[in-house]
Scaffold this motif. Sequence first.
Motif, PDB file in Angstrom:
ATOM      1  N   SER A 129      -3.499  -3.344   1.940  1.00 45.83           N
ATOM      2  CA  SER A 129      -2.163  -3.425   1.038  1.00 45.83           C
ATOM      3  C   SER A 129      -1.746  -4.915   1.087  1.00 45.83           C
ATOM      4  O   SER A 129      -2.083  -5.736   1.698  1.00 45.83           O
ATOM      5  CB  SER A 129      -0.941  -2.582   1.775  1.00 45.83           C
ATOM      6  OG  SER A 129      -1.358  -1.278   2.323  1.00 45.83           O
ATOM      7  N   LEU A 130      -0.610  -5.160   0.105  1.00 44.25           N
ATOM      8  CA  LEU A 130      -0.059  -6.301   0.085  1.00 44.25           C
ATOM      9  C   LEU A 130       1.436  -6.116   0.513  1.00 44.25           C
ATOM     10  O   LEU A 130       2.211  -5.238   0.352  1.00 44.25           O
ATOM     11  CB  LEU A 130      -0.092  -6.612  -1.566  1.00 44.25           C
ATOM     12  CG  LEU A 130      -1.315  -6.939  -2.182  1.00 44.25           C
ATOM     13  CD1 LEU A 130      -1.253  -7.382  -3.762  1.00 44.25           C
ATOM     14  CD2 LEU A 130      -2.003  -8.003  -1.589  1.00 44.25           C
ATOM     15  N   ASP A 131       1.820  -7.131   1.194  1.00 48.21           N
ATOM     16  CA  ASP A 131       3.280  -7.375   1.737  1.00 48.21           C
ATOM     17  C   ASP A 131       4.058  -7.916   0.557  1.00 48.21           C
ATOM     18  O   ASP A 131       3.673  -9.025   0.129  1.00 48.21           O
ATOM     19  CB  ASP A 131       3.256  -8.186   3.047  1.00 48.21           C
ATOM     20  CG  ASP A 131       4.506  -8.136   3.560  1.00 48.21           C
ATOM     21  OD1 ASP A 131       5.586  -8.904   2.645  1.00 48.21           O
ATOM     22  OD2 ASP A 131       4.821  -7.579   4.509  1.00 48.21           O
ATOM     23  N   ARG A 132       4.805  -7.104  -0.003  1.00 49.08           N
ATOM     24  CA  ARG A 132       5.901  -7.349  -1.027  1.00 49.08           C
ATOM     25  C   ARG A 132       6.314  -8.618  -1.178  1.00 49.08           C
ATOM     26  O   ARG A 132       6.522  -9.484  -1.723  1.00 49.08           O
ATOM     27  CB  ARG A 132       6.571  -6.253  -1.733  1.00 49.08           C
ATOM     28  CG  ARG A 132       7.309  -6.619  -2.903  1.00 49.08           C
ATOM     29  CD  ARG A 132       7.689  -5.299  -3.552  1.00 49.08           C
ATOM     30  NE  ARG A 132       7.886  -4.140  -2.697  1.00 49.08           N
ATOM     31  CZ  ARG A 132       9.379  -3.663  -2.644  1.00 49.08           C
ATOM     32  NH1 ARG A 132      10.059  -4.647  -3.110  1.00 49.08           N
ATOM     33  NH2 ARG A 132       9.543  -2.955  -1.826  1.00 49.08           N
ATOM     34  N   GLU A 133       7.293  -8.884  -0.127  1.00 52.56           N
ATOM     35  CA  GLU A 133       7.854 -10.013   0.354  1.00 52.56           C
ATOM     36  C   GLU A 133       7.084 -11.193   0.484  1.00 52.56           C
ATOM     37  O   GLU A 133       7.476 -12.300  -0.147  1.00 52.56           O
ATOM     38  CB  GLU A 133       8.785  -9.852   1.792  1.00 52.56           C
ATOM     39  CG  GLU A 133       9.786 -11.018   1.866  1.00 52.56           C
ATOM     40  CD  GLU A 133      10.537 -10.770   3.100  1.00 52.56           C
ATOM     41  OE1 GLU A 133      11.177 -11.649   3.614  1.00 52.56           O
ATOM     42  OE2 GLU A 133      10.768  -9.619   3.585  1.00 52.56           O
ATOM     43  N   GLU A 203       5.003   1.411   5.366  1.00 47.76           N
ATOM     44  CA  GLU A 203       6.231   0.635   5.610  1.00 47.76           C
ATOM     45  C   GLU A 203       6.534   0.456   4.016  1.00 47.76           C
ATOM     46  O   GLU A 203       5.589   0.185   3.031  1.00 47.76           O
ATOM     47  CB  GLU A 203       5.813  -0.906   5.805  1.00 47.76           C
ATOM     48  CG  GLU A 203       5.494  -0.685   7.433  1.00 47.76           C
ATOM     49  CD  GLU A 203       5.034  -2.147   8.005  1.00 47.76           C
ATOM     50  OE1 GLU A 203       5.713  -3.072   7.583  1.00 47.76           O
ATOM     51  OE2 GLU A 203       4.146  -2.221   8.867  1.00 47.76           O
ATOM     52  N   ALA A 204       7.828   0.298   3.423  1.00 45.21           N
ATOM     53  CA  ALA A 204       8.265   0.134   2.346  1.00 45.21           C
ATOM     54  C   ALA A 204       7.812  -0.826   1.724  1.00 45.21           C
ATOM     55  O   ALA A 204       7.766  -1.091   0.414  1.00 45.21           O
ATOM     56  CB  ALA A 204       9.944   0.659   2.344  1.00 45.21           C
ATOM     57  N   ALA A 238      -2.246 -10.131   2.421  1.00 41.89           N
ATOM     58  CA  ALA A 238      -3.013  -8.955   2.703  1.00 41.89           C
ATOM     59  C   ALA A 238      -2.785  -8.279   4.104  1.00 41.89           C
ATOM     60  O   ALA A 238      -2.558  -9.040   5.029  1.00 41.89           O
ATOM     61  CB  ALA A 238      -4.496  -9.356   2.397  1.00 41.89           C
ATOM     62  N   ARG A 239      -2.634  -6.937   4.029  1.00 42.55           N
ATOM     63  CA  ARG A 239      -2.412  -6.058   5.339  1.00 42.55           C
ATOM     64  C   ARG A 239      -3.707  -5.041   5.390  1.00 42.55           C
ATOM     65  O   ARG A 239      -3.649  -4.403   4.612  1.00 42.55           O
ATOM     66  CB  ARG A 239      -0.999  -5.507   5.410  1.00 42.55           C
ATOM     67  CG  ARG A 239       0.215  -6.563   5.191  1.00 42.55           C
ATOM     68  CD  ARG A 239       0.283  -7.431   6.601  1.00 42.55           C
ATOM     69  NE  ARG A 239       1.303  -8.233   6.647  1.00 42.55           N
ATOM     70  CZ  ARG A 239       1.295  -9.499   6.087  1.00 42.55           C
ATOM     71  NH1 ARG A 239       0.113 -10.041   5.689  1.00 42.55           N
ATOM     72  NH2 ARG A 239       2.539 -10.306   6.077  1.00 42.55           N
TER      73      ARG A 239
END
Length: 258
Positions: A129-133, A203-204, A238-239
């Motif tokens: 996933s990508l951490d949006r912040e 996570e949102a 990246a997560r």
Amino acid sequence: MSELYVYAVVPAGPFRPRVRGIDGKELDVVTSEAAGVAAVVHAHDAPPYEGPDDEVKRWILEHSDVVEDAWNGAGAVLPVSFNVIVRPDDETGASAADQLRAWLESTGDGLARRLGELDGTAELRIEISLDREEHTQADPEISRQLEELADRPAGVRRLMEKKLEKTSKERTDAAADELYPSWRSRIAAHCLEIEEYRAPVREASLVPVITAACLVRADATRALGEELAEIDDSLPAARIRFLGPWPPYSFADVGAPQ
């Protein structure tokens, strides 16, 4: 006559279970020498397993322990779904073992072929996933909108924050779409087979890029892990979750014995 609860199909041979089954049940193996396959079972004299969620979770874990033992001991395994029970045939007088053996023989060619393909393999699960912040913190448009928030009235700030969140999500979604083909290709290069699936968003703030089950040879696990480490190093946002190795649950659709 007793019924049989079925855990897994393995190649016919010397394998014998080294663990106990659900609720400590003693395990046995029903073999079809003609088909070259066998089933790991326990004698069952009760209804299907139903009850409170905690009980069902425990039973599923105990079921999985048997599958993993078969995988480690037999070299290849076709896991059978939880709560598959074979009953005797009252009309013909065939026992549950007779019924199960007949199913093994009728499907034996396909089972034996798939066991051969899965020999020495494992399943790994990957979630990227990508951490949006973090992904948008250096974005000029996001920075501009953040600056505009300063000293604005509360009502205006709420509207601007909604706009900021929308922009952040759109930018991260677009980045995830752009990264997906490359990252999938890099992962698939280490897999014999790959199956994508949906997973709950943990996570949102995370935007999924790819979630996949990978069938790999045992000696390819390290190389896949190194590939994921390179992806992780290349993009701080990246997560990555890298789970396994497990028996090939996602690659062993054997149907159910009747």
